[in-house]
Write a protein that holds these residues in place. Structure first.
Motif, PDB file in Angstrom:
ATOM      1  N   ILE A   7       0.832  -1.202   0.000  1.00 36.97           N
ATOM      2  CA  ILE A   7       0.000   0.000   0.000  1.00 36.97           C
ATOM      3  C   ILE A   7       0.869   1.255   0.000  1.00 36.97           C
ATOM      4  CG2 ILE A   7      -1.671   1.326   1.352  1.00 36.97           C
ATOM      5  CD1 ILE A   7      -2.833  -1.343   2.316  1.00 36.97           C
ATOM      6  N   GLY A   8       1.979   1.216   0.735  1.00 35.35           N
ATOM      7  CA  GLY A   8       2.882   2.371   0.787  1.00 35.35           C
ATOM      8  C   GLY A   8       3.459   2.713  -0.573  1.00 35.35           C
ATOM      9  N   PHE A   9       3.875   1.706  -1.333  1.00 37.88           N
ATOM     10  CA  PHE A   9       4.418   1.944  -2.671  1.00 37.88           C
ATOM     11  C   PHE A   9       3.339   2.495  -3.610  1.00 37.88           C
ATOM     12  CE2 PHE A   9       8.046  -1.091  -1.812  1.00 37.88           C
ATOM     13  CZ  PHE A   9       9.035  -0.138  -1.977  1.00 37.88           C
ATOM     14  N   LEU A  10       2.140   1.984  -3.510  1.00 38.15           N
ATOM     15  CA  LEU A  10       1.049   2.496  -4.346  1.00 38.15           C
ATOM     16  C   LEU A  10       0.729   3.945  -3.989  1.00 38.15           C
ATOM     17  CD1 LEU A  10      -1.389  -0.571  -4.425  1.00 38.15           C
ATOM     18  CD2 LEU A  10       0.094   0.244  -6.265  1.00 38.15           C
ATOM     19  N   LEU A  11       0.770   4.262  -2.697  1.00 44.72           N
ATOM     20  CA  LEU A  11       0.518   5.632  -2.256  1.00 44.72           C
ATOM     21  C   LEU A  11       1.597   6.572  -2.774  1.00 44.72           C
ATOM     22  CD1 LEU A  11      -1.117   7.608  -0.516  1.00 44.72           C
ATOM     23  CD2 LEU A  11       0.333   6.959   1.424  1.00 44.72           C
ATOM     24  N   GLU A  12       2.846   6.132  -2.721  1.00 43.91           N
ATOM     25  CA  GLU A  12       3.962   6.952  -3.217  1.00 43.91           C
ATOM     26  C   GLU A  12       3.787   7.242  -4.702  1.00 43.91           C
ATOM     27  OE1 GLU A  12       7.716   7.825  -5.194  1.00 43.91           O
ATOM     28  OE2 GLU A  12       6.462   6.026  -5.449  1.00 43.91           O
ATOM     29  N   ALA A  13       3.398   6.238  -5.464  1.00 40.50           N
ATOM     30  CA  ALA A  13       3.210   6.415  -6.909  1.00 40.50           C
ATOM     31  C   ALA A  13       2.073   7.398  -7.186  1.00 40.50           C
ATOM     32  CB  ALA A  13       2.917   5.069  -7.569  1.00 40.50           C
ATOM     33  N   ALA A  14       0.980   7.276  -6.445  1.00 35.08           N
ATOM     34  CA  ALA A  14      -0.170   8.157  -6.660  1.00 35.08           C
ATOM     35  C   ALA A  14       0.189   9.615  -6.350  1.00 35.08           C
ATOM     36  CB  ALA A  14      -1.341   7.705  -5.785  1.00 35.08           C
ATOM     37  N   ILE A  15       0.925   9.843  -5.255  1.00 34.33           N
ATOM     38  CA  ILE A  15       1.308  11.207  -4.876  1.00 34.33           C
ATOM     39  C   ILE A  15       2.238  11.821  -5.914  1.00 34.33           C
ATOM     40  CG2 ILE A  15       2.588  12.587  -3.177  1.00 34.33           C
ATOM     41  CD1 ILE A  15       1.582  10.660  -1.040  1.00 34.33           C
ATOM     42  N   ARG A  16       3.230  11.057  -6.366  1.00 30.09           N
ATOM     43  CA  ARG A  16       4.194  11.584  -7.332  1.00 30.09           C
ATOM     44  C   ARG A  16       3.535  11.888  -8.677  1.00 30.09           C
ATOM     45  NH1 ARG A  16       9.861  10.536  -7.116  1.00 30.09           N
ATOM     46  NH2 ARG A  16       9.730   9.566  -9.160  1.00 30.09           N
ATOM     47  N   ILE A  37       9.356   5.800   2.262  1.00 26.38           N
ATOM     48  CA  ILE A  37      10.130   4.607   2.610  1.00 26.38           C
ATOM     49  C   ILE A  37      10.670   4.721   4.028  1.00 26.38           C
ATOM     50  CG2 ILE A  37      12.270   3.357   2.095  1.00 26.38           C
ATOM     51  CD1 ILE A  37      11.704   3.737  -0.828  1.00 26.38           C
ATOM     52  N   GLY A  38      11.042   5.944   4.446  1.00 27.64           N
ATOM     53  CA  GLY A  38      11.494   6.150   5.816  1.00 27.64           C
ATOM     54  C   GLY A  38      10.397   5.838   6.822  1.00 27.64           C
ATOM     55  N   ILE A  39       9.177   6.289   6.520  1.00 23.30           N
ATOM     56  CA  ILE A  39       8.035   5.998   7.397  1.00 23.30           C
ATOM     57  C   ILE A  39       7.772   4.500   7.462  1.00 23.30           C
ATOM     58  CG2 ILE A  39       5.536   6.269   7.642  1.00 23.30           C
ATOM     59  CD1 ILE A  39       5.861   9.088   6.459  1.00 23.30           C
ATOM     60  N   LEU A  40       7.810   3.843   6.292  1.00 20.17           N
ATOM     61  CA  LEU A  40       7.589   2.397   6.248  1.00 20.17           C
ATOM     62  C   LEU A  40       8.671   1.645   7.023  1.00 20.17           C
ATOM     63  CD1 LEU A  40       6.543   1.955   2.504  1.00 20.17           C
ATOM     64  CD2 LEU A  40       5.066   1.760   4.510  1.00 20.17           C
ATOM     65  N   ALA A  41       9.928   2.080   6.860  1.00 14.65           N
ATOM     66  CA  ALA A  41      11.038   1.413   7.548  1.00 14.65           C
ATOM     67  C   ALA A  41      10.930   1.604   9.062  1.00 14.65           C
ATOM     68  CB  ALA A  41      12.368   1.945   7.032  1.00 14.65           C
ATOM     69  N   THR A  42      10.558   2.822   9.491  1.00 11.22           N
ATOM     70  CA  THR A  42      10.406   3.087  10.925  1.00 11.22           C
ATOM     71  C   THR A  42       9.278   2.253  11.512  1.00 11.22           C
ATOM     72  OG1 THR A  42      11.205   5.357  10.633  1.00 11.22           O
ATOM     73  CG2 THR A  42       9.977   4.881  12.648  1.00 11.22           C
ATOM     74  N   TRP A  43       8.157   2.208  10.797  1.00 10.48           N
ATOM     75  CA  TRP A  43       7.039   1.385  11.263  1.00 10.48           C
ATOM     76  C   TRP A  43       7.450  -0.085  11.349  1.00 10.48           C
ATOM     77  CZ3 TRP A  43       4.714  -2.714   8.762  1.00 10.48           C
ATOM     78  CH2 TRP A  43       3.583  -3.239   9.402  1.00 10.48           C
TER      79      TRP A  43
END
Length: 241
Positions: free
Chosen positions: A171-180, A204-210
């Protein structure tokens, strides 16, 4: 006894990253993937007759060199390097076909979207993609440690955590693509080049921290179970080092 033995077994060569090295790696990556491409683009478009598309292609040279050096040094392709190389390959194709600058700018978003979909699709398989990423980092890719990590799959809590992490990263990767993709059309090229690195590294930093805190909570829970099993079997647990 087999479960206890598996829980007690630890990898022989754990991979420990230095905080200083991690910070330096992040800073250098932002410089190479964000600052240098922006400078190259501004110089070529403002002080030469280079077209906007060719200037964007030239701005991709520093990330390309970083990806190649990283692959040669680590002898593997990580997620970011894979996205970068895929994006650069698409860039060359777009340039050769005479594509527009806007299409060029969303090239990496196309591949992060694919990565996100791949993460989610692997939830349908016996073991999701995050299991293999986690095994690589948890074992240091050492052959003697891989059986230990594979043995953890027998535990329900471990299987759930791998699927949860795979879902969140997908979901994080899909969100990143949509925002960009949205920002490509909402901002000017100069503005997008400035904010783009912070989007992908931020997410990716947020995902890694989580993932770090989620995994740590899981390890604490597993340790509590191990201690409980040892007590039930009248085995005194070894003191922490």
């Amino acid at each position: 006894m087999e479960i206890t033995a598996s829980l007690q077994t630890q990898p022989e060569t754990p991979q420990k990253a230095s905080r200083t090295a991690t910070i330096w790696s992040l800073v250098s990556s932002i410089l190479i993937n964000g600052v240098l491409p922006f400078i190259i683009y501004i110089l070529l478009t403002n002080y030469t007759n280079t077209s906007e598309l060719l200037a964007l292609v030239a701005s991709g040279v520093p990330p390309l060199l970083e990806s190649i050096v990283g692959i040669l040094r680590r002898k593997r392709i990580d997620v970011l390097a894979g996205i970068s190389l895929a994006g650069i390959t698409a860039s060359l194709i777009i340039a050769l076909l005479g594509g527009s600058p806007k299409i060029y700018l969303i090239r990496e978003s196309f591949f992060t979207a694919i990565f996100g979909l791949v993460f989610l699709v692997t939830l349908l398989f016996s073991r999701p993609l995050m299991f293999y990423f986690s095994r690589h980092f948890a074992t240091g890719n050492h052959p003697k440690n891989i059986p230990w990590f594979d043995s953890l799959w027998q535990y329900r809590g471990f299987r759930i955590s791998m699927r949860v992490m795979t879902t969140v990263w997908g979901i994080g990767f899909l969100l990143e693509a949509a925002i960009r993709i949205y920002l490509v059309f909402a901002l000017s090229t100069e503005q997008f080049l400035i904010v783009s690195p912070f989007i992908i590294y931020g997410i990716i930093g947020i995902l890694a921290t989580w993932t770090f805190f989620y995994s740590r909570a899981g390890r604490k829970k597993s340790e509590a179970i191990r201690q409980s099993m040892l007590v039930q079997q009248n085995v005194s647990p070894a003191p922490d080092a």
